[in-house]
Scaffold this active site. Structure first.
Site, PDB file in Angstrom:
ATOM      1  N   HIS A 156      64.193 -27.413  47.381  1.00 24.28           N
ATOM      2  CA  HIS A 156      65.017 -26.151  46.649  1.00 24.28           C
ATOM      3  C   HIS A 156      66.182 -26.646  46.034  1.00 24.28           C
ATOM      4  CE1 HIS A 156      61.738 -23.618  48.737  1.00 24.28           C
ATOM      5  NE2 HIS A 156      62.073 -24.688  49.631  1.00 24.28           N
ATOM      6  N   SER A 277      82.853 -35.774  23.820  1.00 22.82           N
ATOM      7  CA  SER A 277      83.126 -34.606  22.914  1.00 22.82           C
ATOM      8  C   SER A 277      84.291 -34.662  21.731  1.00 22.82           C
ATOM      9  CB  SER A 277      83.457 -33.473  24.138  1.00 22.82           C
ATOM     10  OG  SER A 277      84.124 -32.496  23.368  1.00 22.82           O
ATOM     11  N   LYS A 283      85.667 -35.556  28.495  1.00 24.22           N
ATOM     12  CA  LYS A 283      84.276 -35.431  28.715  1.00 24.22           C
ATOM     13  C   LYS A 283      83.380 -36.766  28.551  1.00 24.22           C
ATOM     14  CE  LYS A 283      81.885 -31.863  28.626  1.00 24.22           C
ATOM     15  NZ  LYS A 283      80.798 -31.012  27.917  1.00 24.22           N
ATOM     16  N   GLU A 290      69.787 -36.089  28.607  1.00 25.40           N
ATOM     17  CA  GLU A 290      69.523 -34.979  28.158  1.00 25.40           C
ATOM     18  C   GLU A 290      68.515 -34.742  27.038  1.00 25.40           C
ATOM     19  OE1 GLU A 290      73.863 -34.234  28.047  1.00 25.40           O
ATOM     20  OE2 GLU A 290      73.015 -32.189  27.904  1.00 25.40           O
TER      21      GLU A 290
END
Ligand code: ARG
Length: 461
Positions: A156, A277, A283, A290
């Site tokens: 979980h 970024s 970043k 992704e």
């Protein structure tokens, strides 16, 4: 420009119809397979004296020449010639004259295109299997370095029990092993030759299909001509297998995204697999995992697309079937591209052993082991679970972890607690104690790595 099938027609094809029906913009990817199939076909036609040996040789040489010219970019496909089959036949006739028109004796584009697709998928399935193996090898490499690296194990997405990081990675090895098994098994169904089925009913010429199968390396010949030209199961099977494989890639990618986040910092992906970024200079984005996660969607879509195209089609060939190609090409290219990136990304990722360790030190994931401790001392598991529930609640209220409670505090909950509890609760002990077959104890994980290496070498050998 006159069409190869123009004889029966009195009017030019409407331009939009030509665009709708043409497949050359995408099926040119089959040029290599189409020429290979034609060479085998014409060789057989010559051997069976259906055309003269001399003509067969001329056609073969012509096809070779067309292949060379295509590779050198000397030929341009035309939409008016509709698809790869007719474009190549036109190139051939331009190259060697009207004798090129004998190539299409005893075959149809229906059995021809099916043959091309079988050849294409056979080659690419083999390629994909070897790319899966490269990812498996990268997993084994990281696993070998991280048998003793302890990381929280989750259910979980809540801390459950500490585990060896190698154990976590190796779970993906076995998923990929099953994917490989499915790919290998699907090759059984790809390994059938449709050519010689003609348009749907066979041919009046005394062809030798076994010979063509031998020349093209197919193990079997479709025994039913109607099935041969309308079967697309072999593509559906590939797309299904690809969907499951992509789902596995996606789950692993998701873990990489989570692990490399600021919140977790369990791994750092190599700079060469990340992007920055345009506005936030601090970043480092995990774009590769992704995108692998996202590309799963198009692979599922391709499976649904073809299932839908095929449902409700009467026998035998229908033009609908031309829609089988783009999804197949896209899936092959998506998978090959994804696997090619995944292997080096896993190989180069830096494992932050300290962060993982500190996460394990700051949770209650050793609670099960206190219960097991009491069970070993004779308490029934259910009673032990109750005792530990209360102990954990007490510890949380006192803002202490389980290793920080004193023996007096433990004894409040049960008199069976002794000094040896502290030894039992160390992460090393907790992980090492799960020494059942397939468990996370280093001893089992080392055994698992041996099994994984054997599995990997078996297919290669
Ligand atoms: N381009 C066609 C396809 O990919 C080839 C077969 C055409 N056959 C036909 N009867 N029109 O499906």
């Amino acid at each position: 420009m006159s069409k190869l099938w123009g004889g029966r027609f009195t009017k030019e094809t409407n331009k939009l119809v030509e665009e709708l029906t043409a497949s050359i913009s995408f099926d040119q990817k089959l040029a290599h397979e189409d020429i290979e199939g034609s060479i085998a076909h014409v060789q057989m036609l010559g051997e069976c004296n259906i055309i003269s040996k001399e003509d067969a040789d001329k056609i073969k040489q012509g096809l070779q020449k067309v292949k060379e010219k295509l590779e050198n970019g000397e030929l341009t496909y035309s939409v008016a010639n509709e698809d790869i089959h007719m474009n190549i036949e036109k190139f051939l006739i331009d190259e060697i004259g009207p004798v090129g028109g004998k190539l299409h004796t005893g075959r149809s584009r229906n059995d021809q295109v099916a043959t091309d697709m079988h050849l294409y998928l056979k080659n690419h399935t083999v390629e994909i299997i070897s790319l899966v193996e490269a990812v498996q090898a990268a997993i084994i490499e990281q696993a070998e370095k991280n048998v003793d690296t302890i990381i929280p194990g989750y259910t979980h997405l809540q801390r459950a029990q500490p585990i060896s990081f190698a154990h976590h990675l190796l779970a993906y090895f076995w998923m990929l092993e099953r994917d490989k098994g499915r790919l290998l098994d699907s090759l059984e169904r790809v390994n059938w030759l449709p050519l010689g089925a003609g348009a749907l009913a066979g041919t009046t010429f005394p062809i030798d299909r076994e010979r063509v199968a031998e020349l093209l390396g197919f193990a079997h010949v479709y025994p039913n001509s109607m099935d041969a030209v309308s079967d697309r199961d072999f593509i559906l099977e590939f797309l299904s297998t690809a969907s499951i494989l992509m789902m596995h890639i996606s789950r692993l990618s998701e873990e990489l995204v989570i692990w490399s986040s600021q919140e977790f910092q369990f791994v750092e992906l190599d700079d060469s697999f990340c992007t920055g970024s345009s506005i936030m200079p601090q970043k480092k984005n995990p774009d590769v995992p992704e995108l692998l996660r996202a590309k799963t969607g198009r692979v599922y879509g391709n499976l649904m697309g073809l299932l839908t195209v095929l449902k409700g089609l009467p026998l035998a060939y229908n033009k609908d079937m031309q829609e089988d190609k783009e999804g197949m090409f896209d899936t092959v290219e998506t998978l090959e591209g994804s696997l090619q990136l995944l292997a080096p990304m896993i190989e180069t990722m830096v494992v932050n052993v300290e962060k993982m360790r500190s996460a394990v030190n700051h949770d209650y994931s050793n609670a099960t082991d206190i219960a097991d401790y009491l069970v070993t001392k004779g308490l029934p598991f259910r009673d032990a679970h109750e005792v530990i529930g209360k102990t954990v609640l007490y510890a949380i209220e006192k803002k202490k972890f389980l290793l920080e409670l004193s023996l007096e505090e433990y004894k409040q909950f049960h008199e069976l607690f002794e000094d040896d509890i502290y030894e039992v609760l160390t992460p090393e002990h907790v992980v090492g104690a799960r020494n059942s077959y397939g468990g996370t104890a280093p001893k089992q994980v080392k055994q698992q790595i041996i099994l994984a290496k054997e599995a990997l070498n078996n297919v290669k050998g």
